[in-house]
Design a protein around this motif. Structure first.
Motif, PDB file in Angstrom:
ATOM      1  N   UNK A   1      -9.950   0.932  -2.475  1.00  0.00           N
ATOM      2  CA  UNK A   1     -10.072   1.538  -1.141  1.00  0.00           C
ATOM      3  C   UNK A   1      -9.647   3.005  -1.232  1.00  0.00           C
ATOM      4  N   UNK A   2     -10.389   3.891  -0.584  1.00  0.00           N
ATOM      5  CA  UNK A   2      -9.977   5.292  -0.526  1.00  0.00           C
ATOM      6  C   UNK A   2      -9.387   5.552   0.866  1.00  0.00           C
ATOM      7  N   UNK A   3      -8.042   5.743   0.939  1.00  0.00           N
ATOM      8  CA  UNK A   3      -7.388   5.844   2.260  1.00  0.00           C
ATOM      9  C   UNK A   3      -7.961   6.958   3.137  1.00  0.00           C
ATOM     10  N   UNK A   4      -8.525   8.002   2.513  1.00  0.00           N
ATOM     11  CA  UNK A   4      -9.030   9.139   3.299  1.00  0.00           C
ATOM     12  C   UNK A   4     -10.497   8.943   3.698  1.00  0.00           C
ATOM     13  N   UNK A   5     -11.181   7.965   3.035  1.00  0.00           N
ATOM     14  CA  UNK A   5     -12.627   7.834   3.297  1.00  0.00           C
ATOM     15  C   UNK A   5     -13.044   6.457   3.795  1.00  0.00           C
TER      16      UNK A   5
ATOM     17  N   UNK B   1     -12.890   4.889  11.568  1.00  0.00           N
ATOM     18  CA  UNK B   1     -12.127   6.028  11.046  1.00  0.00           C
ATOM     19  C   UNK B   1     -11.463   5.638   9.721  1.00  0.00           C
ATOM     20  N   UNK B   2     -11.061   6.646   8.899  1.00  0.00           N
ATOM     21  CA  UNK B   2     -10.425   6.328   7.612  1.00  0.00           C
ATOM     22  C   UNK B   2      -9.211   5.410   7.814  1.00  0.00           C
ATOM     23  N   UNK B   3      -9.016   4.493   6.877  1.00  0.00           N
ATOM     24  CA  UNK B   3      -8.085   3.382   7.099  1.00  0.00           C
ATOM     25  C   UNK B   3      -6.598   3.723   6.964  1.00  0.00           C
ATOM     26  N   UNK B   4      -6.272   4.920   6.418  1.00  0.00           N
ATOM     27  CA  UNK B   4      -4.846   5.158   6.125  1.00  0.00           C
ATOM     28  C   UNK B   4      -3.986   5.121   7.391  1.00  0.00           C
TER      29      UNK B   4
ATOM     30  N   UNK C   1       0.837  -1.207   0.000  1.00  0.00           N
ATOM     31  CA  UNK C   1       0.000   0.000   0.000  1.00  0.00           C
ATOM     32  C   UNK C   1       0.869   1.253   0.000  1.00  0.00           C
ATOM     33  N   UNK C   2       0.577   2.164  -0.917  1.00  0.00           N
ATOM     34  CA  UNK C   2       1.331   3.418  -0.979  1.00  0.00           C
ATOM     35  C   UNK C   2       0.333   4.543  -1.208  1.00  0.00           C
ATOM     36  N   UNK C   3       0.256   5.456  -0.230  1.00  0.00           N
ATOM     37  CA  UNK C   3      -0.752   6.521  -0.307  1.00  0.00           C
ATOM     38  C   UNK C   3      -0.628   7.363  -1.567  1.00  0.00           C
ATOM     39  N   UNK C   4       0.581   7.375  -2.165  1.00  0.00           N
ATOM     40  CA  UNK C   4       0.794   8.212  -3.347  1.00  0.00           C
ATOM     41  C   UNK C   4       0.603   7.454  -4.652  1.00  0.00           C
TER      42      UNK C   4
END
Length: 445
Positions: free
Chosen positions: A161-165, A200-203, A150-153
C-alpha cells in the motif's frame, strides 16, 4: 483599557481561550473581551436550568421534577475529548488539567438496521460482537493488526500500500471487508462524517483509526473523556492560564467597533474607550461581514429520566448513526451524559443529538436518533449556521475562528487552532514549545 496590546481576543469560546492562553505563554500581552456576562461563547455550559429555558424561549419555569436548577450545566455544543487526542495534549502540556476533572465515557455505540450495537473496543469484544459474522471478524482482526503495525516511516509495514496514493477504498478491498464493517470502521472508529474519505489517500484514515485505538488503550471503556461540570470548564481553564501569564480578561464588554486603518486592524472600541493592538482573534459573531455561511448544524438537547435503551444502562455514551444506515450524506451523533458528571440533577440524563443539515426540514432528519431516546421529557432545538472566515487574515491581521461543527470530538477544533496559530506567527504549532516556555517560568519540577 486605553493601552497597547500585542493581541486582542474577542469571545471566550474554546478556540479563542486556547489561543489566548498560548499567546500569553509565548510572552504576548493579551486583552481578552466578551460581550456576554459568562465564559464560553457558543461553547458555553448553561446554568441554572432556568437560563436554558429562557435561552430557548420555552414558556414557564422548569417543572419541579427537574430538581434544583443550579444542579444543571448544559452544554450548547456537545463534544467529547479523545483520550489521546490533540486537546488532551494541549491540556496536559499547559497544565490546565490541574483545574479540571475528567471521567471516561462508558461506551461508544453504532446504529445498524434500526438497532444500536457497542463499538468493539478490544480484540475480545470484536470477536464477541454481533455486528459481524465469524469470517468477517477474522478479516476485520487482520485489518486491525495491519493498522496497529502501520508506520509511515517504515515501508516494510505497507504490504504493497502507498500511504500517499492508495485510496482507503482499496485498502478495505485488500482485506475483503464488507459494507457494514466499512461503515462502522470509517464512521465509528475513524470518525468521518461522510464517505468522501474513501477515495482519498489512506494514510489519514489509518492514523485516525490508530488515534482511536491508542485513546482506547489508555482507559479501556471508550476513547472519550468528558469534564465534570461540563465543557464550559475548558475555556475557563485556558482563561486562567492566560491570566497567570499576565493576560487581562473582561466579560460583559459590548464591542462597538473593530478599528481598521489602511486595511489592517489597529484596535477595538468598547464603551467609548479604544484598546490598540497588532493582531486580533475573534469568533464569527464579532465580524459578520468577514465570514461566509457554508452550511448549518442542528442540535437537539434532550432531557431524559432514564438511560438510553440497549446501552447497558451507561451513565454516558456516544451513539453514531452512519449516514448509509439512514440514507443521508452525513452521520447523526448522540452524546449522552448525566448526573454522574455533575451536569444534571440526580437521576437525570442529557442526550444531545447533532448533525449537518441536508434538507429544508432538519427536525425530520434527526428522527432516527430521537426514536432511540424516547420518552423525552424536554427538548431544546437549535439550528446554527456554519461560518468560516472569507480570508486568512494575512493583510488585516484579523484571525477568525470557524464555527464548531457537528463532530462529537475536538479534533477539528484543534486543527483550526493550529491553523490560526500558524497564520499569526508564521511557524507551526509545536506542543513541545508550550512545555519549554512553562519550564522557563516555573523552573523544572
Amino acid at each position: 483599557m486605553n493601552e497597547e496590546y500585542d493581541v486582542i481576543v474577542l469571545g471566550t469560546g474554546l478556540t479563542e481561550c486556547i489561543l489566548s492562553g498560548i499567546m500569553s505563554v509565548n510572552g504576548k500581552k493579551v486583552l481578552h473581551m466578551d460581550r456576554n456576562p459568562y465564559y464560553g461563547g457558543e461553547s458555553a455550559s448553561i446554568t441554572p436550568l432556568e437560563d436554558l429555558y429562557k435561552r430557548f424561549k420555552i414558556p414557564g419555569a422548569p417543572p419541579s421534577s427537574m430538581g434544583r436548577g443550579r444542579d444543571w450545566n448544559v452544554d450548547l455544543i456537545p463534544k467529547f475529548l479523545m483520550a489521546n487526542g490533540q486537546l488532551v495534549k494541549m491540556l496536559l502540556y499547559t497544565e490546565v488539567t490541574r483545574y479540571l476533572d475528567f471521567k471516561v465515557t462508558e461506551g461508544s455505540f453504532v446504529y445498524k438496521g434500526g438497532k444500536i450495537y457497542k463499538v468493539p473496543s478490544t480484540e475480545a469484544e470484536a470477536l464477541a460482537s454481533s455486528l459481524m459474522g465469524l469470517f468477517e471478524k477474522r478479516r476485520f482482526r487482520k485489518f486491525l493488526v495491519y493498522v496497529a503495525n502501520f508506520d509511515e516511516n517504515d515501508a516494510r509495514t505497507f504490504e504493497g500500500v502507498d500511504p500517499k496514493k492508495t485510496a482507503m477504498r482499496e485498502v478495505y478491498k485488500k482485506f475483503d471487508l464488507g459494507q457494514d464493517v466499512i461503515d462502522f470502521t470509517g464512521h465509528a472508529l475513524a470518525l468521518y462524517r461522510t464517505d468522501d474519505y474513501l477515495d482519498q489517500p489512506c494514510s489519514e484514515t489509518i492514523n485516525r483509526i490508530k488515534l482511536y485505538s491508542e485513546s482506547l488503550a489508555r482507559y479501556g471503556k471508550s476513547p472519550y473523556l468528558y469534564p465534570l461540570y461540563g465543557l464550559g470548564e475548558l475555556p475557563q481553564g485556558f482563561a486562567r492560564l492566560s491570566a497567570i501569564y499576565g493576560g487581562t480578561y473582561m466579560l460583559n464588554k459590548p464591542i462597538e467597533e473593530i478599528i481598521v486603518q489602511n486595511g489592517k486592524v489597529i484596535g477595538v472600541k468598547s464603551e467609548g474607550e479604544i484598546a490598540r493592538c497588532k493582531q486580533l482573534i475573534c469568533d464569527p459573531s464579532y465580524v459578520k461581514d468577514r465570514v461566509e455561511k457554508v452550511g448549518q448544524v442542528i442540535r437537539v438537547i434532550c432531557i431524559l429520566s432514564h438511560p438510553i435503551k440497549n446501552t447497558n444502562d451507561a451513565n454516558s455514551c456516544q451513539i453514531i448513526i452512519p449516514q448509509n444506515q439512514v440514507n443521508r450524506k452525513s452521520d447523526i451523533y448522540v452524546c449522552m451524559i448525566s448526573s454522574a458528571h455533575n451536569v444534571a440533577a440526580q437521576g437525570k440524563y442529557i442526550a444531545i443529538v447533532s448533525t449537518t443539515v441536508e434538507t429544508k426540514e432538519p427536525e425530520k432528519e434527526i428522527r432516527p436518533a430521537l426514536e432511540l431516546l424516547e420518552p423525552i421529557e424536554q427538548k431544546f432545538v437549535s439550528i446554527s449556521d456554519l461560518l468560516v472566515p472569507k480570508d486568512l487574515g494575512t493583510e488585516s491581521q484579523i484571525f477568525i475562528s470557524r464555527t464548531y461543527d457537528a463532530t462529537t470530538h475536538f479534533e477539528t477544533t484543534c486543527d483550526d487552532i493550529k491553523d490560526i496559530y500558524k497564520r499569526m506567527t508564521g511557524s507551526e504549532f509545536d506542543f513541545e514549545e508550550m512545555k519549554r516556555k512553562k519550564n522557563d517560568i516555573y523552573g523544572e519540577d
